[in-house]
Write a protein that holds these residues in place. Sequence first.
Motif: not given
Length: 169
Positions: A78-106
């Motif tokens: 179980r992991v979470s990934v946070g991704i966000f765009a550069p922030l200039v101010g509140l109006a430009s705030s943009r991002g996502a939190q992804l939740f799920g199960r990571a798979r390690v593929l050899g």
Amino acid sequence: MTASPWLAEPMPAERLPRERLEERILNLLSSQNMCVLATTGDDGPLATPVRYYSLGFAVMFTASPRSPKVRNIAADPRVSVGIFAPLVGLASSRGAQLFGRARVLGGDNPERERYWPAFRWENEHAEQGRPVTEPPRDTLVVLEPDRIVYTEHWLRREGFAARQFWRRA
């Protein structure tokens, strides 16, 4: 005078139609290349910045099989990934939190093949002095999220809530 009166309270609560939400999430995922991966291990939480690639809603990156993040995923996928765009101010705030199960593929896992077309591995090989004619054998970590919390304050201009919720169908 307020620079962005649409940012004032009360915040809208309207949900974005799924198709529009998915388009915005996919735009964010494809326009950024760094994320923070959160895992949990014996020593507690670990937040690791990693360079990622996306294929649809999936995010992926390579990792050493002996790295703390891969050890943590082996113990608890179980992991979470946070991704966000550069922030200039509140109006430009943009991002996502992804939740799920990571798979390690050899290196020998056949599932890897569906992800490699989106992974620009030639860049990493060139950086590391490895031949760009040989496909990678690196360990690939993939997260196909079960849910995403997407935040974009610009949505408030159109009367939508800044925080939107997506779940895998």
